[in-house]
Design a protein around this motif. Structure first.
Motif, PDB file in Angstrom:
ATOM      1  N   MET A   1       0.845  -1.173   0.000  1.00 50.84           N
ATOM      2  CA  MET A   1       0.000   0.000   0.000  1.00 50.84           C
ATOM      3  C   MET A   1       0.894   1.241   0.000  1.00 50.84           C
ATOM      4  SD  MET A   1      -2.853   0.942   2.750  1.00 50.84           S
ATOM      5  CE  MET A   1      -4.343   1.525   2.079  1.00 50.84           C
ATOM      6  N   THR A   2       0.626   2.125  -0.892  1.00 51.24           N
ATOM      7  CA  THR A   2       1.425   3.342  -1.021  1.00 51.24           C
ATOM      8  C   THR A   2       0.879   4.413  -0.092  1.00 51.24           C
ATOM      9  OG1 THR A   2       1.781   2.816  -3.342  1.00 51.24           O
ATOM     10  CG2 THR A   2       2.255   5.058  -2.649  1.00 51.24           C
ATOM     11  N   PRO A   3       1.775   5.021   0.693  1.00 52.21           N
ATOM     12  CA  PRO A   3       1.286   6.108   1.556  1.00 52.21           C
ATOM     13  C   PRO A   3       0.920   7.310   0.698  1.00 52.21           C
ATOM     14  CG  PRO A   3       3.666   5.928   1.705  1.00 52.21           C
ATOM     15  CD  PRO A   3       3.188   4.767   0.880  1.00 52.21           C
ATOM     16  N   PRO A   4      -0.036   8.086   1.168  1.00 49.24           N
ATOM     17  CA  PRO A   4      -0.418   9.256   0.369  1.00 49.24           C
ATOM     18  C   PRO A   4       0.758  10.223   0.249  1.00 49.24           C
ATOM     19  CG  PRO A   4      -1.410   9.367   2.542  1.00 49.24           C
ATOM     20  CD  PRO A   4      -0.744   8.021   2.414  1.00 49.24           C
ATOM     21  N   PRO A   5       0.847  10.916  -0.881  1.00 46.12           N
ATOM     22  CA  PRO A   5       1.959  11.849  -1.057  1.00 46.12           C
ATOM     23  C   PRO A   5       1.888  12.979  -0.036  1.00 46.12           C
ATOM     24  CG  PRO A   5       0.348  12.130  -2.801  1.00 46.12           C
ATOM     25  CD  PRO A   5      -0.062  10.921  -2.012  1.00 46.12           C
ATOM     26  N   ILE A   6       3.042  13.429   0.359  1.00 47.41           N
ATOM     27  CA  ILE A   6       3.107  14.508   1.336  1.00 47.41           C
ATOM     28  C   ILE A   6       2.778  15.812   0.617  1.00 47.41           C
ATOM     29  CG2 ILE A   6       4.608  15.801   2.884  1.00 47.41           C
ATOM     30  CD1 ILE A   6       6.199  13.203   3.240  1.00 47.41           C
ATOM     31  N   ARG A   7       1.779  16.493   1.102  1.00 46.92           N
ATOM     32  CA  ARG A   7       1.387  17.786   0.538  1.00 46.92           C
ATOM     33  C   ARG A   7       1.978  18.887   1.403  1.00 46.92           C
ATOM     34  NH1 ARG A   7      -0.800  17.478  -4.494  1.00 46.92           N
ATOM     35  NH2 ARG A   7      -2.073  15.633  -4.613  1.00 46.92           N
ATOM     36  N   ARG A   8       2.691  19.764   0.761  1.00 43.71           N
ATOM     37  CA  ARG A   8       3.235  20.895   1.494  1.00 43.71           C
ATOM     38  C   ARG A   8       2.219  22.021   1.405  1.00 43.71           C
ATOM     39  NH1 ARG A   8       6.964  18.947  -1.781  1.00 43.71           N
ATOM     40  NH2 ARG A   8       8.640  17.777  -0.844  1.00 43.71           N
ATOM     41  N   PRO A   9       1.548  22.311   2.508  1.00 44.11           N
ATOM     42  CA  PRO A   9       0.506  23.333   2.427  1.00 44.11           C
ATOM     43  C   PRO A   9       1.105  24.725   2.243  1.00 44.11           C
ATOM     44  CG  PRO A   9       0.819  22.672   4.703  1.00 44.11           C
ATOM     45  CD  PRO A   9       1.690  21.778   3.854  1.00 44.11           C
ATOM     46  N   MET A  10       0.458  25.504   1.385  1.00 46.76           N
ATOM     47  CA  MET A  10       0.875  26.884   1.216  1.00 46.76           C
ATOM     48  C   MET A  10      -0.161  27.725   1.939  1.00 46.76           C
ATOM     49  SD  MET A  10       1.585  29.189  -2.183  1.00 46.76           S
ATOM     50  CE  MET A  10      -0.012  28.913  -2.882  1.00 46.76           C
ATOM     51  N   THR A  11       0.265  28.374   2.986  1.00 50.50           N
ATOM     52  CA  THR A  11      -0.665  29.164   3.773  1.00 50.50           C
ATOM     53  C   THR A  11      -1.049  30.434   3.024  1.00 50.50           C
ATOM     54  OG1 THR A  11       1.102  30.348   4.899  1.00 50.50           O
ATOM     55  CG2 THR A  11       0.332  28.292   5.913  1.00 50.50           C
ATOM     56  N   ILE A  70       7.587  16.916 -12.090  1.00 51.08           N
ATOM     57  CA  ILE A  70       8.055  15.728 -12.808  1.00 51.08           C
ATOM     58  C   ILE A  70       8.828  14.821 -11.867  1.00 51.08           C
ATOM     59  CG2 ILE A  70       9.684  14.943 -14.573  1.00 51.08           C
ATOM     60  CD1 ILE A  70       8.816  17.384 -16.243  1.00 51.08           C
ATOM     61  N   GLN A  71       9.665  15.408 -11.019  1.00 47.95           N
ATOM     62  CA  GLN A  71      10.441  14.617 -10.055  1.00 47.95           C
ATOM     63  C   GLN A  71       9.510  13.894  -9.088  1.00 47.95           C
ATOM     64  OE1 GLN A  71      13.651  14.131 -10.250  1.00 47.95           O
ATOM     65  NE2 GLN A  71      13.662  12.788  -8.490  1.00 47.95           N
ATOM     66  N   GLU A  72       8.459  14.580  -8.615  1.00 48.08           N
ATOM     67  CA  GLU A  72       7.510  13.938  -7.705  1.00 48.08           C
ATOM     68  C   GLU A  72       6.782  12.790  -8.395  1.00 48.08           C
ATOM     69  OE1 GLU A  72       4.922  16.866  -6.044  1.00 48.08           O
ATOM     70  OE2 GLU A  72       6.535  17.821  -4.911  1.00 48.08           O
ATOM     71  N   MET A  73       6.432  12.978  -9.670  1.00 44.56           N
ATOM     72  CA  MET A  73       5.740  11.921 -10.406  1.00 44.56           C
ATOM     73  C   MET A  73       6.654  10.709 -10.577  1.00 44.56           C
ATOM     74  SD  MET A  73       3.021  10.851 -11.800  1.00 44.56           S
ATOM     75  CE  MET A  73       1.990  12.278 -12.042  1.00 44.56           C
ATOM     76  N   THR A  74       7.916  10.940 -10.912  1.00 45.06           N
ATOM     77  CA  THR A  74       8.877   9.847 -11.060  1.00 45.06           C
ATOM     78  C   THR A  74       9.054   9.108  -9.743  1.00 45.06           C
ATOM     79  OG1 THR A  74      10.032  11.103 -12.761  1.00 45.06           O
ATOM     80  CG2 THR A  74      11.234   9.286 -11.758  1.00 45.06           C
ATOM     81  N   THR A  75       9.104   9.855  -8.662  1.00 48.53           N
ATOM     82  CA  THR A  75       9.250   9.242  -7.343  1.00 48.53           C
ATOM     83  C   THR A  75       8.045   8.377  -7.026  1.00 48.53           C
ATOM     84  OG1 THR A  75      10.551  11.123  -6.605  1.00 48.53           O
ATOM     85  CG2 THR A  75       9.612   9.739  -4.894  1.00 48.53           C
ATOM     86  N   ARG A  76       6.846   8.841  -7.372  1.00 45.19           N
ATOM     87  CA  ARG A  76       5.643   8.048  -7.112  1.00 45.19           C
ATOM     88  C   ARG A  76       5.624   6.768  -7.935  1.00 45.19           C
ATOM     89  NH1 ARG A  76       0.696  11.830  -7.726  1.00 45.19           N
ATOM     90  NH2 ARG A  76       1.749  13.665  -7.017  1.00 45.19           N
ATOM     91  N   VAL A  77       6.043   6.841  -9.197  1.00 49.80           N
ATOM     92  CA  VAL A  77       6.071   5.644 -10.041  1.00 49.80           C
ATOM     93  C   VAL A  77       7.083   4.650  -9.485  1.00 49.80           C
ATOM     94  CG1 VAL A  77       6.698   4.786 -12.321  1.00 49.80           C
ATOM     95  CG2 VAL A  77       5.262   6.809 -12.116  1.00 49.80           C
ATOM     96  N   GLN A  79       8.063   4.383  -6.403  1.00 48.74           N
ATOM     97  CA  GLN A  79       7.518   3.862  -5.147  1.00 48.74           C
ATOM     98  C   GLN A  79       6.462   2.807  -5.425  1.00 48.74           C
ATOM     99  OE1 GLN A  79       8.591   4.607  -2.043  1.00 48.74           O
ATOM    100  NE2 GLN A  79       7.201   3.034  -1.302  1.00 48.74           N
ATOM    101  N   ALA A  80       5.646   3.022  -6.449  1.00 44.57           N
ATOM    102  CA  ALA A  80       4.611   2.038  -6.792  1.00 44.57           C
ATOM    103  C   ALA A  80       5.250   0.730  -7.259  1.00 44.57           C
ATOM    104  CB  ALA A  80       3.698   2.604  -7.877  1.00 44.57           C
ATOM    105  N   ARG A  81       6.316   0.810  -8.050  1.00 39.34           N
ATOM    106  CA  ARG A  81       7.011  -0.404  -8.496  1.00 39.34           C
ATOM    107  C   ARG A  81       7.611  -1.152  -7.310  1.00 39.34           C
ATOM    108  NH1 ARG A  81      10.107   2.346 -13.569  1.00 39.34           N
ATOM    109  NH2 ARG A  81       8.341   2.319 -14.998  1.00 39.34           N
ATOM    110  N   LEU A  82       8.213  -0.419  -6.397  1.00 43.50           N
ATOM    111  CA  LEU A  82       8.805  -1.047  -5.216  1.00 43.50           C
ATOM    112  C   LEU A  82       7.726  -1.688  -4.353  1.00 43.50           C
ATOM    113  CD1 LEU A  82      11.320  -1.563  -3.508  1.00 43.50           C
ATOM    114  CD2 LEU A  82      10.921   0.648  -2.414  1.00 43.50           C
ATOM    115  N   ASP A  83       6.605  -1.025  -4.168  1.00 43.08           N
ATOM    116  CA  ASP A  83       5.506  -1.601  -3.393  1.00 43.08           C
ATOM    117  C   ASP A  83       4.990  -2.874  -4.035  1.00 43.08           C
ATOM    118  OD1 ASP A  83       5.672   0.412  -1.525  1.00 43.08           O
ATOM    119  OD2 ASP A  83       3.984   1.566  -2.346  1.00 43.08           O
ATOM    120  N   LYS A  84       4.902  -2.893  -5.357  1.00 40.96           N
ATOM    121  CA  LYS A  84       4.427  -4.085  -6.065  1.00 40.96           C
ATOM    122  C   LYS A  84       5.397  -5.242  -5.849  1.00 40.96           C
ATOM    123  CE  LYS A  84       3.248  -5.909 -10.554  1.00 40.96           C
ATOM    124  NZ  LYS A  84       3.622  -5.886 -11.936  1.00 40.96           N
ATOM    125  N   LEU A  85       6.695  -4.984  -5.962  1.00 39.24           N
ATOM    126  CA  LEU A  85       7.683  -6.046  -5.739  1.00 39.24           C
ATOM    127  C   LEU A  85       7.623  -6.580  -4.313  1.00 39.24           C
ATOM    128  CD1 LEU A  85      10.819  -4.658  -7.603  1.00 39.24           C
ATOM    129  CD2 LEU A  85       9.489  -6.683  -8.192  1.00 39.24           C
TER     130      LEU A  85
END
Length: 97
Positions: A1-11, A70-77, A79-85
């Motif tokens: 299970m992939t943890p939800p991405p960390i959102r950096r809130p902009m106040t 783009i970097q965040e998207m690559t990191t998510r992909v 992470q998803a591959r690692l979670d699947k393995l």
């Protein structure tokens, strides 16, 4: 299970501060160029330079933001591959040779 991405809130305060800072800086430079004891052509040249700097700053900010997304998207992909393995791996599975 992939943890939800960390959102950096902009106040709202941060956003307002950034907008006001930009507005004050742009106004100050515009007033300075307008009040300089120069001819019309020199003042126009400095004004055009100011417009160029402002548009370049916006372009740079957009490029940096796009690169980060783009970097965040690559990191998510990745992470998803690692979670699947990890989910497919069973350490107690007996493999017959």
């Amino acid at each position: 299970m992939t943890p939800p991405p960390i959102r950096r809130p902009m106040t709202t305060a941060y956003y307002v501060q950034a907008v006001l800072s930009f507005a004050v800086a742009l106004t100050a430079v515009t007033v300075a160029v307008a009040r300089m004891p120069l001819g019309t052509w020199e003042r126009a040249f400095l004004g055009l330079g100011l417009v160029y700097v402002v548009t370049s700053a916006f372009t740079l900010a957009k490029v940096v933001r796009d690169r980060q997304e783009i970097q965040e998207m690559t990191t998510r992909v990745d992470q998803a591959r690692l979670d699947k393995l990890i989910n497919e791996h069973d350490p107690f599975e007996m493999k017959s040779v």
